[in-house]
Write a protein that holds these residues in place. Structure first.
Motif, PDB file in Angstrom:
ATOM      1  N   UNK A 232       0.782  -1.412   0.087  1.00 45.36           N
ATOM      2  CA  UNK A 232      -0.120  -0.050   0.023  1.00 45.36           C
ATOM      3  C   UNK A 232       0.925   1.295  -0.187  1.00 45.36           C
ATOM      4  N   UNK A 233       0.477   2.237   0.947  1.00 43.80           N
ATOM      5  CA  UNK A 233       1.250   3.439   0.843  1.00 43.80           C
ATOM      6  C   UNK A 233       2.625   3.272   1.440  1.00 43.80           C
ATOM      7  N   UNK A 238       8.310   4.068  -0.162  1.00 43.45           N
ATOM      8  CA  UNK A 238       9.483   3.563  -0.442  1.00 43.45           C
ATOM      9  C   UNK A 238      10.195   3.768  -1.810  1.00 43.45           C
ATOM     10  N   UNK A 239       9.399   3.500  -3.017  1.00 42.16           N
ATOM     11  CA  UNK A 239       9.661   3.939  -4.209  1.00 42.16           C
ATOM     12  C   UNK A 239       9.686   5.307  -4.562  1.00 42.16           C
ATOM     13  N   UNK A 240       9.371   6.118  -3.829  1.00 39.67           N
ATOM     14  CA  UNK A 240       9.492   7.513  -3.781  1.00 39.67           C
ATOM     15  C   UNK A 240      10.791   7.723  -3.280  1.00 39.67           C
ATOM     16  N   UNK A 241      11.478   7.287  -2.054  1.00 41.46           N
ATOM     17  CA  UNK A 241      12.545   7.645  -1.611  1.00 41.46           C
ATOM     18  C   UNK A 241      13.743   6.628  -2.138  1.00 41.46           C
ATOM     19  N   UNK A 252       5.463  -9.415   2.778  1.00 44.23           N
ATOM     20  CA  UNK A 252       4.186  -9.494   2.694  1.00 44.23           C
ATOM     21  C   UNK A 252       3.473  -7.927   2.579  1.00 44.23           C
ATOM     22  N   UNK A 253       2.171  -8.120   2.339  1.00 41.68           N
ATOM     23  CA  UNK A 253       1.513  -6.917   2.285  1.00 41.68           C
ATOM     24  C   UNK A 253      -0.063  -7.254   3.287  1.00 41.68           C
ATOM     25  N   UNK A 254       0.222  -7.000   4.498  1.00 42.44           N
ATOM     26  CA  UNK A 254      -0.704  -7.180   5.277  1.00 42.44           C
ATOM     27  C   UNK A 254      -1.959  -6.158   5.233  1.00 42.44           C
ATOM     28  N   UNK A 261     -11.808  -6.046  -2.657  1.00 41.89           N
ATOM     29  CA  UNK A 261     -11.662  -5.479  -4.056  1.00 41.89           C
ATOM     30  C   UNK A 261     -10.062  -5.339  -4.200  1.00 41.89           C
ATOM     31  N   UNK A 262      -9.525  -5.494  -5.389  1.00 44.95           N
ATOM     32  CA  UNK A 262      -8.285  -5.340  -5.658  1.00 44.95           C
ATOM     33  C   UNK A 262      -7.566  -3.946  -5.045  1.00 44.95           C
ATOM     34  N   UNK A 263      -6.539  -3.920  -4.516  1.00 40.32           N
ATOM     35  CA  UNK A 263      -6.074  -2.493  -4.053  1.00 40.32           C
ATOM     36  C   UNK A 263      -5.211  -2.026  -5.158  1.00 40.32           C
ATOM     37  N   UNK A 264      -5.046  -0.577  -5.258  1.00 41.83           N
ATOM     38  CA  UNK A 264      -4.546   0.085  -6.390  1.00 41.83           C
ATOM     39  C   UNK A 264      -3.082  -0.108  -6.086  1.00 41.83           C
ATOM     40  N   UNK A 265      -2.188  -0.458  -7.299  1.00 39.12           N
ATOM     41  CA  UNK A 265      -0.951  -0.210  -7.261  1.00 39.12           C
ATOM     42  C   UNK A 265      -0.177   1.105  -6.942  1.00 39.12           C
TER      43      UNK A 265
END
Length: 340
Positions: A232-233, A238-241, A252-254, A261-265
């Motif tokens: 999620x966020x 992390x990608x942004x930093x 994991x992605x708890x 519903x599928x979470x947005x990437x």
């Protein structure tokens, strides 16, 4: 010859009654009594003493295709457990031995000797073989050192850092020469634990504000490694930093396990092009070859107190389900253990 002392007539155990939709509900499970089984040839009967509950178990409650078979409806569930052999029909394992196996969620289990790992209760507390010295610890070790290719001097960010895996990731990174270790957690108390006991250089409560802003403040020069337990966020932040050549290990992605519903990437995946960043998922089962190296390196840290661990212990098999739901809510600090 089978060694069989007098045993109780019944064993209590948890069955999956229906497949949860969204958050698991008590009515999705059944707590039942079953006849205590006898071990066949090459088997032992184990009286479980400690049971593990883990986030991955939520996935096994679904019948969606995954990396591990789903729990069967109307049958006892499975999970890590440590117990004492109370009847043996197998060479090499005797009554009184203690073993690690994967037939938890029950008081008594018949276990094939080949799938039982003998453990020493005098070398370390039995519960640690489910956590800091068990699969949890190996997950942290393999994910950080092999999947994320950690190297001395890296800045490391860990989400879910007060959990069983996350806390160990940060400490291993620190012990192996990280320049900076940052963690996120869900309470001020857990943030304090990360900084004061686990030795993280910085930590923040993700409920206090946008994760991306808090991460930038904690790591103004960016991060080289992100160990993801949340998704999620946190993943987007992390990608942004991420620094050039940064690596992300997805354990994991708890945050999305109970979504219907599928979470947005992440919206910023294109940034991986500029940073030449890498995201890689992993399963601990692919890294059991590291187990001897892991124990050899980590056990002395645990014994000396250089690597600290916490356990949240829930008493009683009847509370196994509540302990599991507590893991999904983030109630635990460190490894969630059920003591029988």
């Amino acid at each position: 010859m089978t060694d069989t002392p007098t045993l109780p007539a019944v064993s209590r155990e948890w069955h999956l009654a229906s497949r949860p939709v969204g958050w698991p509900k008590p009515e999705d499970f059944s707590f039942v009594e079953a006849e205590v089984p006898q071990p066949g040839e090459g088997q032992v009967l184990v009286r479980n003493k400690y049971l593990s509950v883990d986030p991955y178990m939520r996935g096994r409650m679904s019948d969606a295709k995954s990396y591990v078979a789903p729990f069967e409806l109307g049958k006892v569930m499975q999970g890590g457990a440590v117990g004492e052999v109370v009847a043996s029909n197998a060479e090499g394992l005797s009554v009184g031995d203690h073993v690690l196996h994967f037939f938890g969620w029950r008081e008594y289990a018949v276990v094939g000797a080949k799938s039982a790992v003998k453990v020493d209760p005098d070398a370390a507390p039995l519960s640690t073989y489910l956590g800091v010295l068990g699969m949890t610890g190996l997950t942290a070790y393999a994910g950080l050192l092999r999947t994320a290719a950690f190297k001395e001097g890296d800045t490391v960010f860990v989400s879910g850092a007060a959990g069983a895996v996350g806390g160990q990731v940060g400490q291993i990174a620190r012990l192996k020469g990280a320049s900076r270790v940052i963690g996120s957690a869900g309470s001020d108390e857990k943030v304090k634990l990360l900084k004061e006991e686990y030795g993280f250089d910085a930590a923040f409560n993700y409920k206090d504000g946008p994760v991306a802003q808090q991460l930038r403040a904690a790591a103004p020069d960016g991060i080289d490694v992100y160990f993801d337990n949340v998704g999620g966020d946190h993943l987007e932040a992390a990608i942004g930093s991420l620094n050039e050549g940064g690596r992300i290990a997805v354990c994991g992605m708890i945050s999305v396990y109970n979504n219907t519903e599928p979470a947005p990437g992440p919206k910023n995946l294109a940034r991986l092009i500029a940073t030449r960043g890498r995201i890689e998922g992993f399963l601990v089962g692919d890294h059991y070859d590291l187990q001897p190296q892991f124990v050899q390196e980590v056990a002395p840290w645990v014994a000396s107190g250089e690597l600290k661990y916490r356990e949240t212990v829930v008493e009683g098999i009847e509370n196994n389900l509540e302990a599991f739901l507590g893991v999904l809510r983030g109630d635990n600090t460190g490894k969630m253990i059920v003591k029988l």
